[in-house]
Design a protein around this motif. Structure first.
Motif, PDB file in Angstrom:
ATOM      1  N   GLN A  19       6.647   6.732   5.122  1.00  0.00           N
ATOM      2  CA  GLN A  19       5.851   5.524   5.368  1.00  0.00           C
ATOM      3  C   GLN A  19       6.363   4.344   4.554  1.00  0.00           C
ATOM      4  O   GLN A  19       6.361   3.207   5.027  1.00  0.00           O
ATOM      5  CB  GLN A  19       4.381   5.805   5.035  1.00  0.00           C
ATOM      6  N   TYR A  20       6.819   4.613   3.346  1.00  0.00           N
ATOM      7  CA  TYR A  20       7.351   3.541   2.507  1.00  0.00           C
ATOM      8  C   TYR A  20       8.633   2.968   3.103  1.00  0.00           C
ATOM      9  O   TYR A  20       8.806   1.747   3.183  1.00  0.00           O
ATOM     10  CB  TYR A  20       7.612   4.075   1.103  1.00  0.00           C
TER      11      TYR A  20
ATOM     12  N   ALA B 239       1.690   9.997  -4.872  1.00  0.00           N
ATOM     13  CA  ALA B 239       2.104  11.291  -4.312  1.00  0.00           C
ATOM     14  C   ALA B 239       3.112  11.982  -5.220  1.00  0.00           C
ATOM     15  O   ALA B 239       3.092  13.219  -5.355  1.00  0.00           O
ATOM     16  CB  ALA B 239       2.698  11.077  -2.927  1.00  0.00           C
TER      17      ALA B 239
ATOM     18  N   ASN C 105       1.094   4.429  -2.651  1.00  0.00           N
ATOM     19  CA  ASN C 105       0.893   5.809  -2.206  1.00  0.00           C
ATOM     20  C   ASN C 105       2.035   6.717  -2.657  1.00  0.00           C
ATOM     21  O   ASN C 105       1.799   7.863  -3.039  1.00  0.00           O
ATOM     22  CB  ASN C 105       0.771   5.854  -0.686  1.00  0.00           C
ATOM     23  N   ILE C 106       3.267   6.203  -2.593  1.00  0.00           N
ATOM     24  CA  ILE C 106       4.395   7.057  -2.956  1.00  0.00           C
ATOM     25  C   ILE C 106       4.387   7.352  -4.458  1.00  0.00           C
ATOM     26  O   ILE C 106       4.734   8.469  -4.888  1.00  0.00           O
ATOM     27  CB  ILE C 106       5.727   6.401  -2.524  1.00  0.00           C
TER      28      ILE C 106
ATOM     29  N   GLU D  57       0.824  -1.205   0.000  1.00  0.00           N
ATOM     30  CA  GLU D  57       0.000   0.000   0.000  1.00  0.00           C
ATOM     31  C   GLU D  57       0.863   1.262   0.000  1.00  0.00           C
ATOM     32  O   GLU D  57       0.563   2.242  -0.706  1.00  0.00           O
ATOM     33  CB  GLU D  57      -0.920  -0.006   1.219  1.00  0.00           C
ATOM     34  N   ALA D  58       1.949   1.240   0.772  1.00  0.00           N
ATOM     35  CA  ALA D  58       2.842   2.405   0.834  1.00  0.00           C
ATOM     36  C   ALA D  58       3.513   2.642  -0.514  1.00  0.00           C
ATOM     37  O   ALA D  58       3.753   3.797  -0.902  1.00  0.00           O
ATOM     38  CB  ALA D  58       3.887   2.205   1.921  1.00  0.00           C
TER      39      ALA D  58
ATOM     40  N   ASN E 259       5.498  12.403   3.572  1.00  0.00           N
ATOM     41  CA  ASN E 259       4.880  11.385   4.440  1.00  0.00           C
ATOM     42  C   ASN E 259       4.838  10.024   3.756  1.00  0.00           C
ATOM     43  O   ASN E 259       5.085   8.992   4.394  1.00  0.00           O
ATOM     44  CB  ASN E 259       3.460  11.826   4.817  1.00  0.00           C
ATOM     45  N   SER E 260       4.548  10.025   2.464  1.00  0.00           N
ATOM     46  CA  SER E 260       4.503   8.754   1.734  1.00  0.00           C
ATOM     47  C   SER E 260       5.888   8.117   1.666  1.00  0.00           C
ATOM     48  O   SER E 260       6.027   6.893   1.802  1.00  0.00           O
ATOM     49  CB  SER E 260       3.961   8.987   0.317  1.00  0.00           C
ATOM     50  N   GLU E 261       6.916   8.939   1.460  1.00  0.00           N
ATOM     51  CA  GLU E 261       8.281   8.409   1.420  1.00  0.00           C
ATOM     52  C   GLU E 261       8.681   7.814   2.765  1.00  0.00           C
ATOM     53  O   GLU E 261       9.271   6.724   2.826  1.00  0.00           O
ATOM     54  CB  GLU E 261       9.245   9.533   1.032  1.00  0.00           C
TER      55      GLU E 261
ATOM     56  N   SER F 111       2.559  15.619   1.557  1.00  0.00           N
ATOM     57  CA  SER F 111       2.001  14.281   1.281  1.00  0.00           C
ATOM     58  C   SER F 111       3.080  13.348   0.727  1.00  0.00           C
ATOM     59  O   SER F 111       3.147  12.169   1.089  1.00  0.00           O
ATOM     60  CB  SER F 111       0.834  14.391   0.295  1.00  0.00           C
TER      61      SER F 111
END
Length: 438
Positions: free
Chosen positions: A416-417, A382, A378-379, A374-375, A412-414, A409
């Protein structure tokens, strides 16, 4: 304040570069091998195994002939008196008082003893063999724990290295936005307050990079400690390459391979052997012996006088048969029998614990895998949104707050990944240990 921040960034960056220039790049497998080679506790345990292995040689040596020599030089300053309960011929006394011997009495002797049968000998060898295997199992357990510690330390160093790389990209991006904002400010399309926001973003990016430099440096020190080396080392791999060979497809649980279960199995075997040893105490022991002696009895001290030495020798078989030992062997056997029951209960408990641990870590691994997938989506999304909003901002379609929201965003995506990859890798190594495959 800005000058201080820039100075700190320059110093920490220079220090890190000087560290990594002389650092040896090392893969995960190389780090594990180096740690196993260098760690002191493994060397100590190897020496303990060496001591235990040599114990059987000592047990065998007990069955070699035991030979001893003795000498005794005696001067009888007063001969011992002996009373005979009868009179010698020609005497009117009812008894005779005599003194036997000579003033000088010398003895030379050679004694040899050889074991013939001892039921405990075989059991002693089996006990020592089992104890040696138990020590080897402890060594294997130390290696497994060390592998996990080194692996997690290596993952942490790679994780912090990736964070540092992203913070450098973020700082470059913030500087690019600031340069573009300066142009817009000179053109009068944005306010001074908007320009200050971009300046603040650059300062925050530099502070974040400074923190990431320190975190990476600390993780390298931790890795160096785990390897027990004075050589500077840094990871040669990144999280993505490690991820490619860390995939676990099927759940495989074999708790009997866990060294903790094997340790209880060895303890159970030792207690069983000790029961047999206690029973062997009631069995007879047989040994052969022989003696050769030379005696000299003389009125004067002259050990080299001819005709004064007399020899004697004998051989024999000695049996020692226990009849009653106060129930000591029986009572000791009962203690070891109870300990066997404790070992069996411990093995059952450990298997239950490890089955639960294996299932729990497998669930964590699957969840972290889903989070990672999922991450990753998202990245990618983003990055696309930020590129679009950057173009729209340059065209004046959106305001600065919209662009900054898109940038946050992406950051945060980076993060979280990266966290998802790190959590997945840690979950995988912990599952391997729990399932007995590390």
């Amino acid at each position: 304040m800005k000058k201080i921040i820039v100075g700190v960034v320059i110093y920490t960056t220079f220090y890190l570069q000087s560290f990594t220039v002389f650092a040896q790049k090392i893969t995960l497998n190389e780090a594990i091998l180096k740690g196993i080679e260098n760690r002191i506790e493994l060397k100590t345990q190897a020496l303990n195994i060496q001591i235990a292995s040599s114990e059987n040689v000592k047990i065998k040596a007990k069955w070699l002939p035991q030979v001893s020599a003795s000498g005794d030089v005696r001067w009888n300053t007063q001969l011992q008196t002996t009373i005979l309960p009868f009179a010698l011929p020609g005497s009117n006394e009812s008894q005779t008082i005599v003194k036997f011997g000579r003033p000088f009495n010398n003895t030379l002797a050679l004694q040899a003893d050889q074991k013939v049968y001892d039921a405990s000998n075989k059991i002693d060898r089996l006990i020592n063999d089992t104890q040696t295997e138990a020590l080897k199992n402890i060594l294997e357990q130390l290696k497994i724990n060390l592998k996990q510690s080194i692996t997690e330390a290596y993952f942490s160093a790679v994780f912090n290295k990736e964070k540092l790389r992203l913070s450098e990209i973020a700082m470059q991006r913030a500087n690019a936005y600031l340069d573009a904002a300066k142009v817009k400010f000179e053109q009068g399309t944005i306010l001074k307050n908007d320009l200050d926001k971009f300046t603040l973003d650059v300062s925050n990016a530099k502070l974040n990079q400074t923190k990431n430099v320190q975190d990476y440096e600390l993780s390298l020190v931790t890795l160096q400690y785990q390897l027990n080396t004075n050589d500077k080392t840094e990871p040669a791999e990144d999280l993505t390459s490690i991820l490619n060979y860390s995939q676990i497809i099927d759940a495989q649980t074999n708790t009997d391979k866990r060294t903790e279960v094997k340790a209880e199995e060895f303890n159970l075997q030792l207690n069983e052997l000790n029961i047999q040893k206690q029973k062997s105490r009631n069995l007879p022991t047989v040994s052969a012996y022989g003696n050769y002696s030379a005696f000299q009895i003389s009125d004067t001290f002259n050990p080299f006088a001819s005709g004064t030495w007399f020899t004697a020798n004998y051989v024999g078989i000695r049996a020692n048969i226990p009849i009653f030992d106060g129930k000591q062997a029986k009572l000791s056997s009962q203690d070891f029998l109870v300990r066997k029951q404790i070992n069996q209960l411990n093995m059952e408990r450990l298997r239950n614990d490890f089955n639960y641990e294996s299932k729990s870590t497998w669930n964590n691994l699957q969840q972290s895998k889903l989070n990672l997938e999922e991450a990753k989506k998202n990245i990618t999304l983003a990055q696309q949104i930020l590129e679009t909003d950057k173009f729209r901002f340059e065209q004046g379609v959106i305001v600065i707050s919209d662009l900054k929201n898109s940038e946050y965003s992406l950051q945060n995506s980076e993060n979280q990944y990266l966290n998802s990859i790190y959590n997945f890798l840690v979950a995988s190594v912990r599952y391997k240990k729990a399932s007995g495959d590390l």
